[in-house]
Design a protein around this motif. Structure first.
Motif: not given
Length: 829
Positions: A494-495, A499-502, A588-591, A618-620
C-alpha cells in the motif's frame, strides 16, 4: 653510512632488518622511509629503509651495497615506519606486510630480470646475429624476448649465461609509472605566423591548420588533442617539430578521476546550537595537541557532515592536514561532491573504484603537498601527511573499517595511534556507535575530572527540528496467517502504491544479492553446495548460474536433481534479483534501480545508478547494505526493509548490534528534507529488542540491553578477543596441529599466571576456547579449525600468540598448516 632495510619477503625467518652499505653517490638521497632495491639471496628485491646508522651490526666485509634507490622522495615518512612496527606487533603480521599496506599498489615493485652482453672476449661463443641484435638496442633485453627472437639458440644462451658471455641483471620495476603525455609547445622565441607558414608547403594543408591552431591558442596542448582538432596526423605534427616550428616533449599528466566533473563551490552553513557546541569541542581538542579521541553520537540527519567540514576548515587554517574515512559503500558521489565543493583541489580521493593509476596520482597529490585533505575508505588512514591535525571516521561502527586480509588492522585503532604521533584530534561519528566505542567514551566521560573535556559529543536532534520518520513493524507471521504469501506485506504494498501516485521515491533494503539463497530438491532434500567450501550456492536468475560468494565457484543451474534425478528442484530464499522481478509483476510500469555487487561491478556504475535515482529517473532504489548509508535524496519518503531477520540469527555475538545499526541507518534515509518520511520493517521476530528499539530510534535502550547480554556472556567491550584460524587439506593433521597449538598457548599463559576463565572475576585473566571446527568448516578445499582467545586486563595477548605460533611457522613442526591471526575480530565466521 649503513641502511637498515626490511626486505619484501613474506617469511617469518626474514622478518627483521638487514644491514646494507650505502654507495657514496646515494648517501645524500637515501632517507628513513626510502624504497630501495637490494641484493637478497641472488636476486634484487624491494625493501624499505627503516633506519640509517653509522655502524653495522655485522662484519662490514660481509655487507652488500644497496643496488638502487627507487624514489627520489621517500614514499613513507619516519612516523609511518614507527606505525608499521606497532602494527606488526599488534596484529601479529610481518613487518613487510604492514609496510606494504601503507603504499599504493603502483609502488609494490616487482623484480625484473634482463640479459646484457658480458665479457668482450667471450662474445665469440655467441651467434653474430644475436650480438648485433642486442647491440642495436640499448644492450639490455628481457630473457623472454631474447628466447622469442632466437628460439633455435636456447641452449647457446643457457651456456653463455654460465660462461659470462651473457650476464643476467636484476632490477625493481614499479607496477605503474607516472603518466607522461606527448605535448606540443610553440618554440621560444616563436617566428611570426606568416614566416612560419612560409616554411610549410601549400599542399600540406593539415600541417598549416595545425600550425595556425597552435598560434591561435598560444599555449601547450597534447599531441593527440592537436591532431584531433586539426585533422592532421601525429606524423604531420612531428614533421612541423623537425622543422623547428613546434616543440614536442613528454609532460607529466595526472590521472584525475574527477576531471570531467564540475563541483559548485559551497559556503559554510550557519550551525545550530548543538552543532556549535560540538564544533567548539573538536577545535579545543585539535588545539591542545594531546591526540584526543571523541565520539560524535548524532542521529541521522543531525548535520554531522557540516560539523566535519567546518572542523576541517579550522584544521587547514592552522596549516595542518585532515584525513576523512568513510565506509567504502558510503563513498558516494554525494559525499565527494560535498568535500570537493567546499575545498576544491585541496581534496584527494582514495578508494577502490578508482584505477590503480588514478589512485597513485591522488596519493602523489598528497605526498607532494598539493592536497591537504584525504577522503577515502580504510586505507586512506595511511595518507602520507606530515602535519595531521584532524582524523574523522564517519559511520565508525562499520565493520568494513576492519581489513580481513593480513595485516588485519582496524582503521579506528590505527587512526588513534597516528593521532597520538601528530597530536591530532580523532572524531568518531555515528548515529549507532559500536558498543566498544560507546562504552569507552562513556567510561572516559564518567572518569573525567570536573570541567575536563568530554569524550562523548551528543547531537540528539535533526537539523531544523525535523522529526525522525515513523517506523512501522510488520509481523510477517500474521501476514502468512492472513493468506498473504507475497514477499511484500499489505502495508508495504500500500505504501509503495501511495508513493507512485504522489510521485515520491522509495528505498527498499534486502541484505542479500542474487535471486535465491539456496537451491534444494523437494524429493530427496539435496541442497546445491560449493564443492570447495562448506556453504550453499546462490542462484543468479539473469545468468542462470549457481555461484559461491566465498571462493567464486560457478556452475549452471540444474534442470533436475543431481542426486536423485527428480525434477522437483526449487529455489528458496529471496535475493535482490527476485525482489526486482516481483516489483515488476505487482507494480507494472514502476521504474526500479537495483544496486548490489552484481550491478555495481563496472567502474563508475555506482555513481551512474545514484545519479539516475537523484535525477528521479526511478521510483524505487532496491539494494543491499550499500543503499543504507550516506544517501540523501529529498524525495525519498518511504524506506522498506524486506527481511529484517537476515543478519539477526547469524552465529555471531554482534548479530543483534549489526541488525539494530542497519535498520536505524536505513530508516534515516527517509524524510531528510521537507517531506515527511515513513519506514516499514518486515520481520518474523517483531518482539526482539534489536527490532523494537530500532522502531523507536532508541539507541540508549538498545545499548543498555545489549551490554547486559555481553556482560553476562563475557564478550566485548567486557573483554578483548583474538581469533586464530588454522587450515589444511587434511583433516586429521589439522586437528592434531590445532590441539598442539592450543596446548602451547595455554602453557605460556599458565607460565605468566594469567590462564583463568573470565568468569572468575580476576582483573587479569585469559581463556582459550577451542580448537573447534570453524562455522564455515571448509573453504577453497581447505578444512578450517579455530581457537578464540578471550582476555581482559593488561595482558599482551598478541605477543603470547606470536610466541605460541613460532614452533608451527618457523620450526620443525611446520607441516603445511596455515595460521591466520585476527586481533579484535569483527567476524567469527
Amino acid at each position: 653510512m649503513i641502511a637498515r632495510v626490511i626486505v619484501d619477503v613474506p617469511s617469518r625467518q626474514t622478518d627483521r632488518p638487514f644491514d646494507y652499505e650505502v654507495p657514496e653517490g646515494m648517501a645524500g638521497w637515501l632517507e628513513v622511509g626510502s624504497r630501495v632495491g637490494v641484493p637478497f639471496g641472488g636476486r634484487v628485491l624491494q625493501g624499505f629503509v627503516i633506519e640509517i646508522a653509522d655502524s653495522a651490526s655485522v662484519d662490514r666485509t660481509r655487507l652488500k651495497s644497496v643496488a638502487e634507490l627507487l624514489d627520489p622522495v621517500p614514499p613513507l615518512l619516519p612516523d609511518m615506519i614507527e606505525l608499521s612496527r606497532w602494527m606488526s606487533d599488534k596484529y601479529c603480521c610481518s613487518w613487510t606486510q604492514s609496510l606494504q599496506a601503507m603504499i599504493p599498489a603502483a609502488l609494490k615493485g616487482k623484480e625484473e630480470r634482463q640479459i646484457a652482453l658480458g665479457d668482450e672476449e667471450s662474445l665469440d661463443e655467441l651467434p653474430p646475429e644475436l650480438v648485433d641484435w642486442m647491440r642495436s638496442g640499448d644492450g639490455l633485453v628481457k630473457l623472454d624476448k631474447l628466447i622469442a627472437r632466437f628460439p633455435e639458440h636456447l641452449r647457446t644462451v643457457k651456456l653463455a649465461l654460465r660462461s659470462g658471455a651473457l650476464a643476467q641483471l636484476s632490477s625493481i620495476k614499479d607496477r605503474l609509472s607516472v603518466r607522461q603525455v606527448l605535448t606540443v609547445f610553440l618554440p621560444e622565441p616563436a617566428l611570426p605566423l606568416e614566416e612560419a607558414l612560409a616554411q610549410v608547403s601549400t599542399r600540406a594543408a593539415k600541417q598549416r591548420v595545425a600550425l595556425m591552431l597552435m598560434y591561435e591558442r598560444a599555449e601547450a596542448t597534447t599531441l593527440q588533442e592537436l591532431a584531433q582538432q586539426s585533422g592532421a596526423s601525429a606524423a604531420s605534427v612531428k614533421a612541423l617539430a623537425e622543422k623547428g616550428l613546434l616543440v614536442i616533449r613528454e609532460v607529466e599528466k595526472g590521472r584525475d578521476p574527477y576531471k570531467d566533473r564540475q563541483f559548485a563551490r559551497t559556503k559554510p552553513l550557519p550551525l545550530t546550537e548543538g552543532q556549535q557546541e560540538v564544533f567548539g569541542r573538536i577545535v579545543d581538542a585539535m588545539e591542545d595537541g594531546q591526540g584526543r579521541t571523541m565520539l560524535l553520537h548524532g542521529v541521522t540527519g543531525s548535520g554531522k557532515t557540516e560539523v566535519y567540514l567546518q572542523a576541517i576548515q579550522h584544521c587547514l587554517d592552522q596549516a595542518r592536514q585532515a584525513i576523512v574515512l568513510v565506509p567504502e559503500i558510503s563513498l558516494t558521489p554525494q559525499m565527494v561532491e560535498r568535500f570537493k565543493g567546499r575545498f576544491g583541489n585541496a581534496v584527494a580521493v582514495l578508494h577502490s573504484r578508482l584505477s590503480n593509476g588514478e589512485r597513485f596520482d591522488e596519493w602523489r597529490k598528497i605526498r607532494s603537498g598539493k592536497a591537504q585533505v584525504a577522503i577515502g575508505a580504510r586505507s586512506a588512514i595511511f595518507a602520507p601527511f606530515e602535519r595531521i591535525g584532524l582524523i574523522i571516521i564517519d559511520e565508525e561502527h562499520e565493520s568494513s573499517y576492519k581489513q580481513e586480509e593480513s595485516p588485519k588492522y582496524h582503521a579506528r585503532e590505527v587512526a588513534v595511534r597516528r593521532a597520538k604521533q601528530h597530536g591530532a584530534a580523532v572524531v568518531l561519528g555515528s548515529a549507532t556507535p559500536s558498543l566498544e566505542s560507546f562504552a569507552a567514551a562513556s567510561r572516559s566521560a564518567a572518569q573525567a575530572a570536573p570541567g575536563a573535556p568530554s569524550a562523548l559529543l551528543p547531537m540528539p536532534h535533526r537539523v531544523g527540528g525535523r522529526p525522525m520518520p515513523e517506523v512501522e513493524v510488520v509481523d510477517m507471521r500474521e501476514e502468512l496467517r492472513a493468506g498473504n504469501r507475497s514477499m511484500f506485506s499489505r502495508r508495504l504494498h500500500e505504501a509503495l502504491l501511495e508513493r507512485l501516485e504522489r510521485g515520491e521515491q522509495s528505498v527498499l533494503l534486502l541484505n542479500r544479492r542474487g535471486y535465491s539463497t539456496f537451491v534444494m530438491c523437494r524429493s530427496c532434500g539435496h541442497t546445491a553446495t560449493c564443492p570447495h567450501c562448506d556453504i550453499s550456492l546462490t542462484f543468479h536468475q539473469k545468468s542462470r548460474v549457481l555461484r559461491c560468494h566465498y571462493c567464486g565457484h560457478a556452475e549452471g543451474a540444474p534442470a533436475s536433481c543431481p542426486a536423485c534425478g527428480s525434477e522437483h528442484i526449487r529455489y528458496f530464499g529471496t535475493g535482490t534479483q527476485r525482489v526486482e522481478e516481483e516489483l515488476a509483476k505487482l507494480f507494472p510500469g514502476m521504474r526500479v534501480i537495483r544496486m548490489d555487487v552484481d550491478t555495481t561491478g563496472e567502474k563508475h556504475a555506482h555513481e551512474r545508478l545514484l545519479k539516475r535515482f537523484g535525477d528521479r529517473e526511478a521510483d524505487v532504489l532496491l539494494g543491499t547494505q550499500m543503499v543504507a548509508k550516506g544517501l540523501d535524496f529529498p524525495y525519498v519518503t518511504l524506506v522498506g526493509v524486506i527481511a529484517a531477520d537476515t543478519s539477526l540469527h547469524l552465529p555471531d555475538f554482534r548479530a543483534a548490534e549489526k541488525t539494530f545499526q542497519l535498520l536505524t541507518q536505513v530508516a534515516g534515509r527517509a524524510g531528510r528534507h521537507e517531506l515527511e518520511g515513513e519506514v516499514v520493517i518486515q520481520t518474523y521476530s517483531p518482539e526482539h529488542y534489536a527490532i523494537t528499539t530500532a522502531q523507536r530510534h532508541d539507541y540508549a535502550s538498545f545499548s543498555a540491553e545489549e551490554l547486559r547480554h555481553r556482560s553476562m556472556m563475557g564478550y566485548p567491550p567486557y573483554c578483548r578477543l583474538v581469533l586464530v584460524t588454522m587450515s589444511h587439506e587434511g583433516l586429521p593433521l589439522l586437528a592434531s596441529v590445532s590441539e598442539q597449538f592450543a596446548m602451547e598457548l595455554k602453557e605460556l599463559a599458565q607460565h605468566q599466571g594469567v590462564l583463568a576463565p573470565l568468569s572468575t572475576g580476576l582483573a587479569r585473566a585469559l581463556e582459550v576456547l577451542g580448537p573447534v571446527a570453524s562455522p564455515i568448516s571448509r573453504m577453497k578445499d581447505r578444512y578450517r579449525f579455530q581457537c578464540v582467545i578471550k582476555y581482559r586486563g593488561s595482558i599482551d595477548a598478541a605477543a603470547l600468540v606470536r610466541q605460541a605460533l613460532r614452533p608451527f611457522t618457523e620450526g620443525s613442526q611446520q607441516k603445511g598448516v596455515l595460521f591466520s591471526v585476527d586481533v579484535d575480530p569483527q567476524m567469527i565466521l
